[in-house]
Design an enzyme around this catalytic site. Structure first.
Site, mmCIF file in Angstrom:
data_model
loop_
_atom_site.group_PDB
_atom_site.id
_atom_site.type_symbol
_atom_site.label_atom_id
_atom_site.label_comp_id
_atom_site.label_asym_id
_atom_site.label_seq_id
_atom_site.Cartn_x
_atom_site.Cartn_y
_atom_site.Cartn_z
ATOM 1 N N CYS A 204 -30.853 55.815 55.415
ATOM 2 C CA CYS A 204 -29.927 54.841 54.830
ATOM 3 C C CYS A 204 -28.543 54.929 55.463
ATOM 4 O O CYS A 204 -27.844 55.945 55.320
ATOM 5 C CB CYS A 204 -29.837 55.067 53.317
ATOM 6 S SG CYS A 204 -28.758 53.886 52.484
ATOM 7 N N CYS B 137 -28.774 58.502 45.061
ATOM 8 C CA CYS B 137 -29.193 58.743 46.447
ATOM 9 C C CYS B 137 -30.016 60.019 46.599
ATOM 10 O O CYS B 137 -30.914 60.089 47.452
ATOM 11 C CB CYS B 137 -27.970 58.791 47.362
ATOM 12 S SG CYS B 137 -27.088 57.212 47.474
ATOM 13 N N ASP C 150 -36.104 39.805 46.355
ATOM 14 C CA ASP C 150 -35.340 39.455 45.154
ATOM 15 C C ASP C 150 -34.005 40.192 45.192
ATOM 16 O O ASP C 150 -33.624 40.764 46.217
ATOM 17 C CB ASP C 150 -36.133 39.776 43.889
ATOM 18 C CG ASP C 150 -36.302 41.273 43.654
ATOM 19 O OD1 ASP C 150 -35.972 42.084 44.550
ATOM 20 O OD2 ASP C 150 -36.752 41.659 42.554
ATOM 21 N N GLU D 75 -44.024 37.348 36.837
ATOM 22 C CA GLU D 75 -42.981 37.004 37.803
ATOM 23 C C GLU D 75 -42.103 35.864 37.295
ATOM 24 O O GLU D 75 -40.897 35.845 37.550
ATOM 25 C CB GLU D 75 -43.607 36.633 39.159
ATOM 26 C CG GLU D 75 -44.161 37.822 39.935
ATOM 27 C CD GLU D 75 -43.081 38.839 40.302
ATOM 28 O OE1 GLU D 75 -41.905 38.455 40.442
ATOM 29 O OE2 GLU D 75 -43.427 40.025 40.459
ATOM 30 N N GLN E 269 -34.478 36.118 36.208
ATOM 31 C CA GLN E 269 -33.286 36.168 35.343
ATOM 32 C C GLN E 269 -33.438 37.111 34.134
ATOM 33 O O GLN E 269 -32.604 37.086 33.230
ATOM 34 C CB GLN E 269 -32.927 34.758 34.825
ATOM 35 C CG GLN E 269 -32.817 33.695 35.893
ATOM 36 C CD GLN E 269 -31.613 33.885 36.787
ATOM 37 O OE1 GLN E 269 -30.629 34.503 36.405
ATOM 38 N NE2 GLN E 269 -31.676 33.350 37.988
ATOM 39 N N THR E 270 -34.487 37.930 34.092
ATOM 40 C CA THR E 270 -34.723 38.782 32.927
ATOM 41 C C THR E 270 -35.184 40.162 33.385
ATOM 42 O O THR E 270 -36.056 40.276 34.253
ATOM 43 C CB THR E 270 -35.799 38.163 32.008
ATOM 44 O OG1 THR E 270 -35.427 36.834 31.662
ATOM 45 C CG2 THR E 270 -35.965 38.974 30.733
ATOM 46 N N LEU F 28 -36.125 34.086 24.950
ATOM 47 C CA LEU F 28 -36.129 34.611 26.316
ATOM 48 C C LEU F 28 -35.167 33.854 27.212
ATOM 49 O O LEU F 28 -34.723 34.369 28.235
ATOM 50 C CB LEU F 28 -37.554 34.572 26.894
ATOM 51 C CG LEU F 28 -37.826 35.372 28.162
ATOM 52 C CD1 LEU F 28 -37.495 36.843 27.966
ATOM 53 C CD2 LEU F 28 -39.287 35.231 28.572
ATOM 54 N N TRP G 138 -49.050 43.938 33.671
ATOM 55 C CA TRP G 138 -49.507 43.065 34.750
ATOM 56 C C TRP G 138 -49.875 43.855 36.000
ATOM 57 O O TRP G 138 -50.528 43.338 36.898
ATOM 58 C CB TRP G 138 -48.446 42.013 35.077
ATOM 59 C CG TRP G 138 -47.077 42.573 35.311
ATOM 60 C CD1 TRP G 138 -46.558 43.027 36.481
ATOM 61 C CD2 TRP G 138 -46.035 42.702 34.332
ATOM 62 N NE1 TRP G 138 -45.261 43.448 36.301
ATOM 63 C CE2 TRP G 138 -44.913 43.262 34.990
ATOM 64 C CE3 TRP G 138 -45.951 42.399 32.979
ATOM 65 C CZ2 TRP G 138 -43.712 43.517 34.319
ATOM 66 C CZ3 TRP G 138 -44.759 42.660 32.318
ATOM 67 C CH2 TRP G 138 -43.656 43.211 32.979
ATOM 68 N N ARG G 139 -49.462 45.124 36.069
ATOM 69 C CA ARG G 139 -49.915 45.986 37.156
ATOM 70 C C ARG G 139 -51.261 46.613 36.811
ATOM 71 O O ARG G 139 -52.102 46.833 37.687
ATOM 72 C CB ARG G 139 -48.889 47.083 37.440
ATOM 73 C CG ARG G 139 -47.628 46.563 38.104
ATOM 74 C CD ARG G 139 -46.651 47.688 38.403
ATOM 75 N NE ARG G 139 -45.457 47.146 39.060
ATOM 76 C CZ ARG G 139 -44.378 47.864 39.333
ATOM 77 N NH1 ARG G 139 -44.333 49.153 39.012
ATOM 78 N NH2 ARG G 139 -43.337 47.310 39.931
ATOM 79 N N TYR H 52 -39.304 33.398 46.734
ATOM 80 C CA TYR H 52 -39.533 34.788 46.322
ATOM 81 C C TYR H 52 -40.746 34.891 45.402
ATOM 82 O O TYR H 52 -41.643 35.725 45.614
ATOM 83 C CB TYR H 52 -38.309 35.378 45.601
ATOM 84 C CG TYR H 52 -38.716 36.558 44.747
ATOM 85 C CD1 TYR H 52 -39.030 37.772 45.347
ATOM 86 C CD2 TYR H 52 -38.912 36.424 43.369
ATOM 87 C CE1 TYR H 52 -39.499 38.835 44.600
ATOM 88 C CE2 TYR H 52 -39.371 37.483 42.614
ATOM 89 C CZ TYR H 52 -39.659 38.684 43.227
ATOM 90 O OH TYR H 52 -40.136 39.725 42.483
#
Length: 358
Positions: free
Chosen positions: A207, A198, A142, A43, A48-49, A86, A30-31, A124
């Site tokens: 950060c 990190c 998200d 999206e 949830q996945t 799914l 999808w990108r 979102y």
């Protein structure tokens, strides 16, 4: 408590994230083809996945429904069948409803507000789709973004409004979709819930959680939920003289709504599984049955509970099976069951039965 970000710091964070994203961005279908249909579908699936779990379903779904119009013209059974396994099936039902709504309107939604008005699209999801597909200046927050922001600014208990404000102050105005995806990828790949990497983080020098020495203490983890409750589910296999199997369809608004299943239900604490099967078929279908041998036993865990599904062969002694709740029912040849969408536990039972009869 509000957190203010200086323009200089915000710019350094933006540049660091986008430079890292340009080098490390994940190659995802999808990108590679970021039209609205593909971005929207991805999206919805990613609610949830995880990405690795969603990818094979995305590829299978887009092969079956390559365009919005093909999705809108399909029947719900076909859509649910492609979604089967799914989980969170309301996503598929809402996706189907929204596709039909868009086709009826004659035009795609062109803003966050129009996207948000569609079934199944929350704040979102609407912001993510608008920014990625249209370049809209919308900041999407998200779970991954929540964690990244909470650590960047050492916020132990972040509030939704606070995080949305922070996300908007950091959003790159020229590349909002790439920026949103950069923060999501950082949270998924580097700023992980436990043991964040990190040393590999492009914004670690900015950060505050890392500076504290305990980056994985932010945000404070939610309390662990109690152990999942367990239920025994007693179901029956009814066949007719032609070898067809009786199935019924769950109410659309119910859990696993719109999927087909074998008739049956929960065992009460004071009864055996066979007694529960006999009672459930009488209550659901108005028939008396003789409960025979066990056909299959399947254990399965859902998000909020676990089940053991006990499936017995049953013989009708009296009555004709008709749903007392007015559910849709069908007698189906075993070879045609693949065209119906079932909950995963039921599908495992049916696959085992058809394998045994092959």
């Amino acid at each position: 408590m509000s957190v203010k970000v200086s323009p200089e710091r915000a710019e350094k964070i933006r540049r660091g994230l986008l430079t890292w994203y340009d080098e490390h961005r994940r190659s995802l279908p999808w990108r590679d083809d970021p039209d609205l249909y593909h971005v929207w579908l991805s999206e919805i699936m990613l609610q949830q996945t995880r990405v690795d779990q969603a990818l094979p379903y995305y590829e299978r779904f887009t092969e079956a429904f390559p365009t919005l119009e093909s999705l809108a013209s399909a029947n719900l059974d076909a859509v649910l069948r492609q979604w089967e396994g799914l989980g969170y099936y309301a996503r598929a039902r809402n996706l189907h409803k929204a596709a039909r709504q868009i086709v009826r309107s004659g035009s795609w939604p062109r803003s966050y507000e129009e996207l948000h008005a569609l079934p199944g699209i929350g704040p979102y999801t609407g912001r993510a789709i608008a920014s990625i597909a249209y370049g809209a200046r919308e900041a999407a927050v998200d779970g991954n973004v929540r964690r990244v922001l909470a650590r960047l600014f050492a916020i132990a208990y972040p509030a939704k409004r606070q995080l949305q404000s922070l996300a908007e102050s950091l959003l790159d105005r020229e590349r909002p979709g790439d920026y949103n995806q950069a923060v999501m990828d950082l949270g998924a790949l580097v700023c992980t819930p436990r043991s964040p990497l990190c040393d590999a983080c492009p914004v670690s020098t900015h950060c505050l959680a890392k500076a504290s020495g305990e980056p994985d203490s932010f945000p404070v983890a939610r309390k662990k939920s109690s152990p999942l409750q367990h239920y025994d589910i007693a179901s029956g296999i009814l066949t007719d003289d032609g070898g067809r199997i009786f199935i019924q369809r769950r109410e659309e608004k119910a859990l696993l709504g719109g999927l087909w299943e074998l008739p049956g239900g929960k065992r009460n604490p004071d009864e055996t599984v066979k007694a529960a099967c006999k009672r459930e078929l009488l209550e659901e279908l108005g028939i008396e049955v003789a409960v025979g041998r066990l056909a299959c036993k399947v254990k399965h865990a859902y998000t909020h509970y676990k089940i053991t599904l006990w499936v017995h062969y049953c013989r009708i002694l009296g009555g004709v099976p008709v749903s007392t709740a007015g559910l849709q029912t069908a007698w189906v040849h075993p070879c045609d069951l693949e065209h119906y969408a079932f909950p995963r536990a039921n599908r495992r039972v049916l696959d085992a039965l058809t394998a045994d009869s092959a």
